[in-house]
Scaffold this active site. Structure first.
Site, mmCIF file in Angstrom:
data_model
loop_
_atom_site.group_PDB
_atom_site.id
_atom_site.type_symbol
_atom_site.label_atom_id
_atom_site.label_comp_id
_atom_site.label_asym_id
_atom_site.label_seq_id
_atom_site.Cartn_x
_atom_site.Cartn_y
_atom_site.Cartn_z
ATOM 1 C CB SER A 1 -8.990 0.982 5.493
ATOM 2 O OG SER A 1 -9.893 2.165 5.230
ATOM 3 C CE LYS B 1 -3.802 2.031 2.501
ATOM 4 N NZ LYS B 1 -5.049 1.805 3.581
ATOM 5 C CB SER C 1 -8.191 3.831 2.693
ATOM 6 O OG SER C 1 -7.470 3.441 3.562
HETATM 7 N N1 GLN Z 1 -13.412 4.397 5.819
HETATM 8 C C1 GLN Z 1 -12.952 4.991 7.086
HETATM 9 C C2 GLN Z 1 -12.456 6.389 6.994
HETATM 10 O O1 GLN Z 1 -12.808 6.976 5.832
HETATM 11 C C3 GLN Z 1 -11.829 4.119 7.562
HETATM 12 C C4 GLN Z 1 -10.416 4.280 6.888
HETATM 13 C C5 GLN Z 1 -9.485 3.430 7.063
HETATM 14 O O2 GLN Z 1 -9.619 2.541 7.675
HETATM 15 N N2 GLN Z 1 -8.387 3.939 6.784
HETATM 16 O O3 GLN Z 1 -11.873 7.133 7.815
#
Ligand code: GLN
Length: 484
Positions: free
Chosen positions: A175, A76, A151
């Site tokens: 995410s 990532k 994400s």
């Molecule tokens: N969808 C959540 C957010 O937008 C979690 C994102 C994540 O776990 N990095 O913050």
């Protein structure tokens, strides 16, 4: 090579059936073929990957082979990798070349795994659809009109389409698990502090945690063996005894008590997702487990609490992007203040700015007690709910996400609808617990993930429970049609 598990790939490399160079070339050619459609990778550096593969082959020929030596892993783009462009999905870091390795990357380098490339992601890991990336949205290989989740959407798309045998992700509120659910593979968010955050670009430091993403639980166990380490460079890294997460995969699960939280099966859960989750729970019963009704009474507060705490931490973490130290700087400005304003105005996307605004608001004098402090208190109540629940059961199960993958653009203009994607995942981040998502079925040819939540440091047990399911099901081996 396409469908081999990490264990099989490792055996083949060790037996010299194929070399790491051949394996890496194979996946690089798949990336070339499919990345235009999927947009799963932001940066590919063939010559770096191939030279890492050659080094791995050298180690293997000398008999210095470790379990992941020579295996290409997609990283990532939130992890700093020395000499690699590391963007975090943002214009702010578009041209940033990391001068050092994140501990996660270093751990993989130490065993001569191959960095296959940097995967696309929501900007600064804020999002649930991978549509906030400065480098364009990522497509779900199961249906190119759908999102892969976020994400860690690039890693998810890459693993689902087998552009990589495995990938890394980070999970601040879901995410790893939500994209694993939407793309049909296995993802694990470890206990907070098990995997070092050093060199992992910070979003919300008290919640961020890196973890493995791969087809099976067995693959994830192998990856976690390398990822988990105590690190003096991260003050929140925990000195937990080194474990081999592959050793207990085959333990029988007779008598396992599975807690079913009633709050995870209420309004908002798609009916066909619910049906598939119930079928998976039935399967566990057949494997000898017992289902126990439990309650996590503060679950409905998890999203509001998260959207106070995470933006508060983000607003502080993102203050470093000021155009002075590193990253983007606006081209024309009058004075220092003007430079700050324009740099941040131009360098950050809309969602990131929204979070910074919320974060600075809830931390500001006069609102701190009402929002931030209150949220911290509720966070404790949410952790206590799990503590109570684990008195009655060994593991908690439910859906990973409320629906299958949704259409691109469908929720983009509606942040609150987007935030609901993490309704079942966020509370475990707030509590710091380990949790995973495993493929449990298909609805309209789109994957559905079952979530498993364990007690602190019970990654080994979760992986064992997941592996037992995967021994008698093949959902995790399914590859989207049109990708072969
Ligand atoms: N969808 C959540 C957010 O937008 C979690 C994102 C994540 O776990 N990095 O913050």
């Amino acid at each position: 090579m396409l469908n081999l598990s990490l264990k099989q790939l490792s055996q083949n490399l060790n037996d010299k059936t194929f070399s790491s160079l051949e394996l890496t070339e194979f996946f690089l050619s798949r990336i070339k073929k499919y990345n235009k459609q999927l947009n799963a990778f932001i940066t590919i550096d063939e010559s770096s990957s191939l030279s890492m593969a050659k080094m791995a082959d050298d180690k293997i020929s000398k008999g210095e082979h470790k379990p992941l030596t020579g295996i290409p892993i997609a990283q990532k783009d939130i992890f700093c990798a020395e000499g690699w462009r590391t963007t975090c999905g943002s214009k702010m870091l578009e041209n940033f070349i990391a001068p050092y390795n994140a501990t996660v990357i270093q751990n993989f380098n130490d065993i001569d795994a191959v960095n296959l490339g940097k995967t696309n992601m929501d900007e600064f890991a804020m999002g649930s659809s991978n549509e906030t990336s400065y480098f364009g949205s990522v497509k779900n290989p199961w249906n190119l009109d759908c999102v892969p989740g976020g994400s860690s959407g690039g890693s998810a798309s890459a693993v689902a389409a087998r552009l990589a045998p495995a990938a890394t992700g980070t999970d601040t509120g879901g995410s790893i698990r939500q994209p694993a659910s939407l793309c049909g593979f296995t993802g694990l968010k470890p206990t907070y502090g098990l995997v070092s955050r050093y060199g992992m670009i910070a979003f919300a430091s008290s919640l961020d945690q890196a973890g493995p993403m791969a087809p099976s639980a067995e693959d994830c166990a192998m990856l976690l063996n390398s990822m988990a380490s105590h690190d003096h460079k991260d003050s929140t890294s925990i000195d937990h005894k080194k474990e081999d997460y592959t050793t207990n995969l085959n333990h029988p699960i007779q008598g396992l008590k599975i807690g079913i939280p009633k709050e995870f099966f209420g309004d908002g859960l798609n009916a066909s997702v619910q049906k598939i989750i119930e079928e998976a729970l039935d399967k566990y019963k057949k494997l000898g487990a017992e289902l126990v009704d439990i309650s996590l009474p503060n679950s409905d507060l998890a999203i509001p609490v998260y959207y106070v705490i995470a933006p508060a931490e983000a607003s502080s973490n993102l203050s470093r992007y000021d155009g002075v130290r590193y990253g983007y700087r606006t081209k024309e400005y009058d004075d220092l203040m003007d430079m700050y304003f324009k740099t941040r105005q131009e360098g950050f996307g809309e969602e990131v700015k929204r979070r910074i605004l919320i974060g600075t608001y809830v931390l500001s004098a006069g609102y701190y007690d009402a929002y931030y402090l209150k949220a911290q208190k509720i966070r404790r109540l949410i952790s206590n709910d799990f503590k109570q629940a684990f008195k009655k059961c060994d593991v908690i199960m439910g859906p990973s996400a409320p629906s299958v993958a949704f259409g691109s653009g469908e929720k983009k203009e509606d942040p609150l609808a987007m935030y609901l994607q993490d309704i079942y995942t966020i509370s475990t981040n707030l509590a710091g617990l380990p949790a995973m998502s495993i493929p449990a079925g298909l609805s309209n040819n789109l994957p559905v993930g079952l979530q498993l939540i364990g007690n602190y440091f019970e990654e080994g047990r979760l992986l064992n429970i997941a592996h037992q399911f995967q021994l008698s099901s093949d959902w995790h081996l399914k590859i989207p049609e049109g990708i072969s």
